[in-house]
Structure formats: C-alpha cells, structure tokens
Design a protein around this motif. Sequence first.
Motif, mmCIF file in Angstrom:
data_model
loop_
_atom_site.group_PDB
_atom_site.id
_atom_site.type_symbol
_atom_site.label_atom_id
_atom_site.label_comp_id
_atom_site.label_asym_id
_atom_site.label_seq_id
_atom_site.Cartn_x
_atom_site.Cartn_y
_atom_site.Cartn_z
ATOM 1 N N LEU A 168 2.857 13.666 -4.445
ATOM 2 C CA LEU A 168 1.523 13.345 -4.943
ATOM 3 C C LEU A 168 1.405 11.920 -5.473
ATOM 4 O O LEU A 168 0.361 11.532 -5.969
ATOM 5 N N GLN A 169 2.501 11.164 -5.359
ATOM 6 C CA GLN A 169 2.511 9.751 -5.771
ATOM 7 C C GLN A 169 2.193 9.586 -7.253
ATOM 8 O O GLN A 169 1.391 8.740 -7.636
ATOM 9 N N ILE A 170 2.825 10.416 -8.072
ATOM 10 C CA ILE A 170 2.622 10.338 -9.517
ATOM 11 C C ILE A 170 3.822 9.617 -10.118
ATOM 12 O O ILE A 170 4.952 10.076 -9.999
ATOM 13 N N SER A 171 3.557 8.502 -10.750
ATOM 14 C CA SER A 171 4.637 7.762 -11.397
ATOM 15 C C SER A 171 4.705 8.163 -12.860
ATOM 16 O O SER A 171 3.756 8.711 -13.415
ATOM 17 N N GLY A 172 5.824 7.873 -13.500
ATOM 18 C CA GLY A 172 5.997 8.206 -14.906
ATOM 19 C C GLY A 172 4.931 7.601 -15.784
ATOM 20 O O GLY A 172 4.504 8.183 -16.769
ATOM 21 N N SER A 173 4.442 6.411 -15.434
ATOM 22 C CA SER A 173 3.442 5.749 -16.265
ATOM 23 C C SER A 173 2.058 6.357 -16.124
ATOM 24 O O SER A 173 1.189 6.123 -16.947
ATOM 25 N N SER A 174 1.829 7.162 -15.076
ATOM 26 C CA SER A 174 0.505 7.739 -14.901
ATOM 27 C C SER A 174 0.401 9.160 -15.452
ATOM 28 O O SER A 174 -0.647 9.764 -15.415
ATOM 29 N N ARG A 175 1.527 9.695 -15.968
ATOM 30 C CA ARG A 175 1.482 11.019 -16.593
ATOM 31 C C ARG A 175 1.025 10.880 -18.032
ATOM 32 O O ARG A 175 1.258 9.882 -18.682
ATOM 33 N N MET B 196 0.848 -1.190 0.000
ATOM 34 C CA MET B 196 0.000 0.000 0.000
ATOM 35 C C MET B 196 0.887 1.245 0.000
ATOM 36 O O MET B 196 1.835 1.349 0.767
ATOM 37 N N LYS B 197 0.567 2.186 -0.865
ATOM 38 C CA LYS B 197 1.337 3.422 -0.963
ATOM 39 C C LYS B 197 1.093 4.299 0.258
ATOM 40 O O LYS B 197 -0.031 4.368 0.755
ATOM 41 N N PRO B 198 2.135 5.011 0.706
ATOM 42 C CA PRO B 198 1.902 5.974 1.788
ATOM 43 C C PRO B 198 1.040 7.126 1.272
ATOM 44 O O PRO B 198 1.071 7.450 0.091
ATOM 45 N N THR B 199 0.283 7.723 2.157
ATOM 46 C CA THR B 199 -0.568 8.849 1.784
ATOM 47 C C THR B 199 0.234 10.147 1.841
ATOM 48 O O THR B 199 1.339 10.183 2.388
ATOM 49 N N ILE B 200 -0.332 11.194 1.284
ATOM 50 C CA ILE B 200 0.335 12.501 1.302
ATOM 51 C C ILE B 200 0.644 12.911 2.732
ATOM 52 O O ILE B 200 1.743 13.382 3.022
ATOM 53 N N HIS B 201 -0.313 12.694 3.640
ATOM 54 C CA HIS B 201 -0.056 13.131 5.012
ATOM 55 C C HIS B 201 1.068 12.320 5.657
ATOM 56 O O HIS B 201 1.848 12.858 6.437
ATOM 57 N N GLU B 202 1.193 11.061 5.318
ATOM 58 C CA GLU B 202 2.289 10.246 5.855
ATOM 59 C C GLU B 202 3.637 10.693 5.283
ATOM 60 O O GLU B 202 4.640 10.735 6.007
ATOM 61 N N ILE B 203 3.650 11.043 4.016
ATOM 62 C CA ILE B 203 4.885 11.510 3.381
ATOM 63 C C ILE B 203 5.338 12.826 3.997
ATOM 64 O O ILE B 203 6.525 12.998 4.307
#
Length: 75
Positions: free
Chosen positions: A64-71, A1-8
């Motif tokens: 913001l947890q944006i990966s290269g594949s999601s751009r 599970m990815k960390p959330t913005i608040h956790e980061i």
Amino acid sequence: MKPTIHEIIRKQRIAHGLSQRKLADHLGVSCQAVSKWECGKSLPDILLLPALCDILGISADELLQISGSSRRDEK
C-alpha cells in the motif's frame, strides 16, 4: 514516481514464479480478478490483503506504499 499497487502485485507475482491462475487459486478468486488488479481496473478486497501479502512475500505497508512517516503516531 512510486510504483502503483497493480505494478507491485504484477512484479511480485512474476518474481515468485506465479501465473495469474496460480495466484488466483491460492486466493480463491478468478484469474480475471487478478488480471483486473494488475491492469489497475480494480483492487483486491481488503480481506485478501493478508493472504496476498503473504504469498507475495511483502508487507501490507509495502503493498500500500505506507512509509513510517505517514503512519499516525501511537499514543
């Protein structure tokens, strides 16, 4: 599970040895605002993202947890 913005935000703030008050002072917001971000009750204003990322030493994509594949592909 990815960390959330608040956790980061919390993890990076602590890693940089900053208190919530110090981070708030650097950004010109209240320490209550930083606390709300870290609790997941609110998010930083989009206009604060460049400064926040600079202070935390991360890119906006990382925050913001944006990966290269999601751009979108540039045309």
